[in-house]
Design a protein around this motif. Sequence first.
Motif, PDB file in Angstrom:
ATOM      1  N   GLN A 447      70.798 -12.454 -25.625  1.00 13.42           N
ATOM      2  CA  GLN A 447      70.946 -13.608 -25.510  1.00 13.42           C
ATOM      3  C   GLN A 447      69.859 -14.963 -26.075  1.00 13.42           C
ATOM      4  N   GLN A 448      70.154 -15.696 -25.497  1.00 16.88           N
ATOM      5  CA  GLN A 448      69.151 -17.346 -25.545  1.00 16.88           C
ATOM      6  C   GLN A 448      68.806 -17.618 -24.215  1.00 16.88           C
ATOM      7  N   PRO A 449      67.544 -16.961 -24.024  1.00 11.20           N
ATOM      8  CA  PRO A 449      66.905 -17.676 -23.027  1.00 11.20           C
ATOM      9  C   PRO A 449      65.923 -19.181 -23.087  1.00 11.20           C
ATOM     10  N   ALA A 450      66.011 -19.269 -21.692  1.00 13.59           N
ATOM     11  CA  ALA A 450      65.527 -21.320 -21.940  1.00 13.59           C
ATOM     12  C   ALA A 450      64.301 -21.052 -22.987  1.00 13.59           C
ATOM     13  N   PRO A 451      64.261 -22.268 -23.593  1.00 14.85           N
ATOM     14  CA  PRO A 451      63.129 -22.326 -23.757  1.00 14.85           C
ATOM     15  C   PRO A 451      62.053 -22.078 -22.999  1.00 14.85           C
ATOM     16  N   PHE A 452      61.108 -21.277 -24.067  1.00 18.17           N
ATOM     17  CA  PHE A 452      59.383 -20.973 -22.428  1.00 18.17           C
ATOM     18  C   PHE A 452      58.476 -21.863 -23.509  1.00 18.17           C
ATOM     19  N   SER A 453      56.842 -22.294 -22.439  1.00 23.48           N
ATOM     20  CA  SER A 453      56.100 -22.184 -23.428  1.00 23.48           C
ATOM     21  C   SER A 453      55.334 -20.976 -23.998  1.00 23.48           C
ATOM     22  N   SER A 454      54.140 -20.994 -25.055  1.00 20.17           N
ATOM     23  CA  SER A 454      53.854 -19.913 -25.940  1.00 20.17           C
ATOM     24  C   SER A 454      52.202 -20.462 -25.852  1.00 20.17           C
ATOM     25  N   LYS A 455      51.645 -19.860 -26.553  1.00 24.63           N
ATOM     26  CA  LYS A 455      50.116 -19.950 -27.280  1.00 24.63           C
ATOM     27  C   LYS A 455      50.972 -20.652 -28.681  1.00 24.63           C
ATOM     28  N   LEU A 456      51.647 -19.915 -29.218  1.00 24.19           N
ATOM     29  CA  LEU A 456      52.056 -20.519 -30.491  1.00 24.19           C
ATOM     30  C   LEU A 456      52.653 -22.006 -30.600  1.00 24.19           C
ATOM     31  N   GLY A 457      52.833 -22.374 -28.905  1.00 23.15           N
ATOM     32  CA  GLY A 457      53.977 -23.599 -29.163  1.00 23.15           C
ATOM     33  C   GLY A 457      55.168 -23.691 -27.644  1.00 23.15           C
TER      34      GLY A 457
END
Length: 511
Positions: A447-457
Amino acid sequence: MTKNVVDNKNNNSSNAGKSHNNIWIFIVKAVALLAIAAVVMQAVFKVVQRKESYEKYADFFDIADQIDVLYLGSSHVINGVNPVQIFEQYGYTGYNMGGHGSTLPASYWELRLALEYCDPKVVFVDSYMLEKNYQYIDVMDENATAADLNTSVEQLHLNMDCWPYSDVKKAAIEDLIYDKDLHQDFLFDFELYHERWSELDKNDFLRLNGTSDRNLLMGAEKRFQVHGTYTLEDRTEGLSEETVGMQYLRKIIEECQSRGIVVVTMMLPLAQLQSQDMAAAASMEQISAEYGIPCLNMIQDTSIVNLYTDLNDSNHLNAGGMNRVSRYLGQWLSDNAGGILTDHRGDSAYSRWIDRAVQSHEAESSYVEGADNAYSVLLSLYDETTFDYVVYVKGNSSAYTNVAFLQLIEELSGTTEVETAAAVGGPYLFMHGVADGIENLEISGDQQPAPFSSKLGFITYLGLHDFAAIYVNDDTENNLLDMNEHYNDDVQILLINKETGEVYSHLCFSL
């Protein structure tokens, strides 16, 4: 003439007075010298004693008057019940009195000694080895080897050396040790340990000011291996005869009841049973019913523990199993003894317990960083409060056929999604506390899901059977996963600081 007689009398009286004073001065100096010698000898005793017993019970003696619950038994209890966790989750104070190899007679005397210092409201007693039909641990039975006898005596030192000499300790040793020549090793152990000078290190001397190492889990100890297999056994009838173990279980119950203490029998979980274990559990239930007391038979209760993942070996719980059993016992206390126990969380008078909770998490974090296998890390993450984390399992890894490993992941994630990954051969990504708004994020298969936000960036994840990448903020030059030196490792785990969001440690393991 008269004057000379008077002078002589005065001189004699003066000399007698001086002599009398000199005697008192001598006595005072002698007493002072003896007192100094006693202090010095006491210091020497402390330095040369083996520290295992002191380390286990140091907190007990410091806060005995605050202890509401005691947990008695063998190493099953040492590795199975965490009083610090129970305090953190329910506020109940307790101490783990378990001893390696402790039989029911040993547990009885451990209780008697503890009751010299504390006044518990509840006592749990593990009934493992109820079938043992001997009293003296240096005799045991006809099947015991010399090595068995030596180990048995050595193990008793863990639970006995810490207690000062008393009538109760003397009675305990006389009741547990047949060989009178061994009694002094327990009652006056300087003779046993005085040749330890060549073994002493800095920690031995720190005991003099109370800063030497000590157990931080109120007597408990954690293990971090995974046995990974178990067999279920049918229930059986009780033991065929009244054993010494049964007699001493009755003595424990009667001692508690005579003091108004709630006593609870229990049998902690086992993965692989010996022929007598189910019979012993049945006898425990029968004795408990006779006395009208609660009985918690957890011997193979899969509603409390996962027998695949929660045993360190066939007989002892690991950190995950300890976590589950402690939570279960804490809830039982809340439901059944809440009326006599007090929740001490937030009470500054119980700061030792609060400190131990903080220190236990710090120790857990240190252990995670230094662990040498994936199982130990995953077990440590069960109750981890310092780190969020990422777990990546490579495509076509043998991990997907490892039942214990898969169930460890499921215990952390709360889902069976990793089985979906296993069905397609992976890869598998699990993020805990990392993705914004999603406590547990799992991605299975190619899989290559859509980019998502996180505490890492802003995260971009690419997951393929033969390659995976975690890029942050479109920085494709820096992959958080190691696809070079550790490409062939089955599992990669990223520990992420909860506060800063920075990757604290990157751990890689082959299964």
